[in-house]
Design a protein around this motif. Structure first.
Motif, mmCIF file in Angstrom:
data_model
loop_
_atom_site.group_PDB
_atom_site.id
_atom_site.type_symbol
_atom_site.label_atom_id
_atom_site.label_comp_id
_atom_site.label_asym_id
_atom_site.label_seq_id
_atom_site.Cartn_x
_atom_site.Cartn_y
_atom_site.Cartn_z
ATOM 1 N N VAL A 1 -3.119 2.104 -12.534
ATOM 2 C CA VAL A 1 -3.522 0.130 -13.005
ATOM 3 C C VAL A 1 -3.868 -0.330 -11.302
ATOM 4 O O VAL A 1 -4.987 -0.468 -11.145
ATOM 5 N N ALA A 2 -2.778 0.067 -10.330
ATOM 6 C CA ALA A 2 -3.779 0.505 -9.235
ATOM 7 C C ALA A 2 -2.761 0.764 -8.028
ATOM 8 O O ALA A 2 -1.579 1.707 -8.439
ATOM 9 N N CYS A 3 -3.182 0.925 -6.492
ATOM 10 C CA CYS A 3 -2.385 2.261 -5.660
ATOM 11 C C CYS A 3 -3.622 0.873 -4.140
ATOM 12 O O CYS A 3 -3.908 0.260 -4.404
ATOM 13 N N ILE A 4 -2.710 1.257 -3.422
ATOM 14 C CA ILE A 4 -2.744 0.796 -2.276
ATOM 15 C C ILE A 4 -2.281 1.920 -1.275
ATOM 16 O O ILE A 4 -1.425 2.794 -1.623
ATOM 17 N N SER A 5 -3.461 2.288 -0.310
ATOM 18 C CA SER A 5 -2.544 2.917 1.001
ATOM 19 C C SER A 5 -1.637 2.546 1.913
ATOM 20 O O SER A 5 -0.529 1.856 1.800
ATOM 21 N N TRP A 6 -1.653 3.557 2.396
ATOM 22 C CA TRP A 6 -0.955 2.888 3.937
ATOM 23 C C TRP A 6 -1.908 2.631 5.452
ATOM 24 O O TRP A 6 -2.109 3.541 5.491
ATOM 25 N N PRO A 7 -1.562 1.521 5.707
ATOM 26 C CA PRO A 7 -0.436 1.077 5.522
ATOM 27 C C PRO A 7 -0.912 -0.205 4.767
ATOM 28 O O PRO A 7 0.317 -1.379 4.698
ATOM 29 N N GLY A 8 -2.000 -0.337 3.771
ATOM 30 C CA GLY A 8 -2.374 -1.011 3.139
ATOM 31 C C GLY A 8 -3.490 -2.808 3.131
ATOM 32 O O GLY A 8 -4.464 -2.648 3.119
ATOM 33 N N VAL A 9 -4.507 -1.146 3.706
ATOM 34 C CA VAL A 9 -6.384 -1.564 3.749
ATOM 35 C C VAL A 9 -6.472 -1.082 2.625
ATOM 36 O O VAL A 9 -7.404 -2.007 2.504
ATOM 37 N N ARG A 10 -6.426 -0.380 1.466
ATOM 38 C CA ARG A 10 -7.310 0.119 0.359
ATOM 39 C C ARG A 10 -6.731 0.508 -0.311
ATOM 40 O O ARG A 10 -5.423 0.723 -0.302
ATOM 41 N N THR A 11 -6.890 -0.579 -1.222
ATOM 42 C CA THR A 11 -6.915 -0.809 -2.860
ATOM 43 C C THR A 11 -7.740 -0.712 -3.612
ATOM 44 O O THR A 11 -8.565 -0.515 -4.145
ATOM 45 N N TYR A 12 -7.219 0.374 -5.248
ATOM 46 C CA TYR A 12 -7.855 0.348 -5.699
ATOM 47 C C TYR A 12 -7.130 0.136 -7.448
ATOM 48 O O TYR A 12 -5.624 -0.132 -7.215
ATOM 49 N N TYR A 13 -8.366 -0.367 -8.179
ATOM 50 C CA TYR A 13 -7.943 -0.638 -9.313
ATOM 51 C C TYR A 13 -8.206 -0.046 -10.580
ATOM 52 O O TYR A 13 -9.480 0.550 -10.703
ATOM 53 N N GLY A 14 -7.539 -0.350 -11.313
ATOM 54 C CA GLY A 14 -7.878 -0.133 -13.176
ATOM 55 C C GLY A 14 -8.683 -0.747 -13.893
ATOM 56 O O GLY A 14 -8.663 -1.700 -13.333
ATOM 57 N N ALA A 15 -9.738 -0.854 -15.007
ATOM 58 C CA ALA A 15 -10.999 -1.296 -14.746
ATOM 59 C C ALA A 15 -9.956 -2.610 -16.071
ATOM 60 O O ALA A 15 -10.764 -3.059 -15.397
ATOM 61 N N SER A 16 -9.449 -1.696 -16.812
ATOM 62 C CA SER A 16 -8.514 -3.334 -17.819
ATOM 63 C C SER A 16 -7.710 -4.231 -17.264
ATOM 64 O O SER A 16 -7.701 -4.956 -17.341
ATOM 65 N N VAL A 17 -7.642 -3.806 -15.050
ATOM 66 C CA VAL A 17 -6.530 -4.696 -14.950
ATOM 67 C C VAL A 17 -7.519 -5.485 -13.783
ATOM 68 O O VAL A 17 -6.752 -6.412 -12.754
ATOM 69 N N LYS A 18 -8.663 -4.981 -13.460
ATOM 70 C CA LYS A 18 -9.374 -5.379 -11.690
ATOM 71 C C LYS A 18 -9.539 -7.171 -12.306
ATOM 72 O O LYS A 18 -10.044 -7.689 -13.617
ATOM 73 N N GLY A 19 -9.412 -7.982 -11.038
ATOM 74 C CA GLY A 19 -9.886 -9.495 -11.101
ATOM 75 C C GLY A 19 -8.788 -9.946 -11.906
ATOM 76 O O GLY A 19 -8.395 -11.181 -11.095
ATOM 77 N N ARG A 20 -7.891 -8.987 -11.674
ATOM 78 C CA ARG A 20 -6.466 -9.917 -12.738
ATOM 79 C C ARG A 20 -5.264 -9.555 -12.245
ATOM 80 O O ARG A 20 -4.531 -10.418 -11.764
ATOM 81 N N PHE A 21 -5.036 -8.149 -11.277
ATOM 82 C CA PHE A 21 -3.831 -8.033 -10.995
ATOM 83 C C PHE A 21 -4.030 -7.630 -9.706
ATOM 84 O O PHE A 21 -5.073 -7.169 -9.123
#
Length: 120
Positions: A44-64
């Protein structure tokens, strides 16, 4: 033994919103996955430490949106414009990978999951 615990799941109408929370571990990347009956665990999604980078799954990008509060040691998943196909058990997980941990095998600590049900 580190344990993760998710909260915030529930039943919501299509188009509604929910926010999931997870007691996170400092200095680790954190991710959310979901699994519907009969399906494989989906990123679904992930976030780096301390939070600079985020990644999203295609089905949720733009909504989550994934975020983290490093004072409270909590990671959040804000879910907007929910759809019935978002119905699943949502899991919080911890990864030693610095960022971009989009596969379940990159995670070594998991929560028990929280049910999200979106009614049409």
């Amino acid at each position: 033994q580190v344990q993760l615990e998710e909260s915030g799941g529930g039943l919501v109408q299509a188009g509604g919103s929910l926010r999931l929370s997870c007691a996170a571990s400092a200095h680790y990347a954190m991710g959310w996955f979901r699994q519907a009956p009969g399906n494989e665990r989906e990123f679904v999604a992930c976030i780096s430490w301390p939070g600079v980078r985020t990644y999203y799954g295609a089905s949720v990008k733009g909504r989550f949106t994934i975020s983290r509060d490093n004072v409270l040691n909590t990671v959040y998943l804000q879910m907007n414009n929910l759809k019935p196909e978002d119905t699943a058990v949502y899991y919080c997980a911890q990864s030693g990978v610095v960022s971009g941990a989009t596969r379940p095998e990159m995670y070594d600590v998991w929560g028990r999951g929280t049910q999200v049900t979106v009614a049409s």
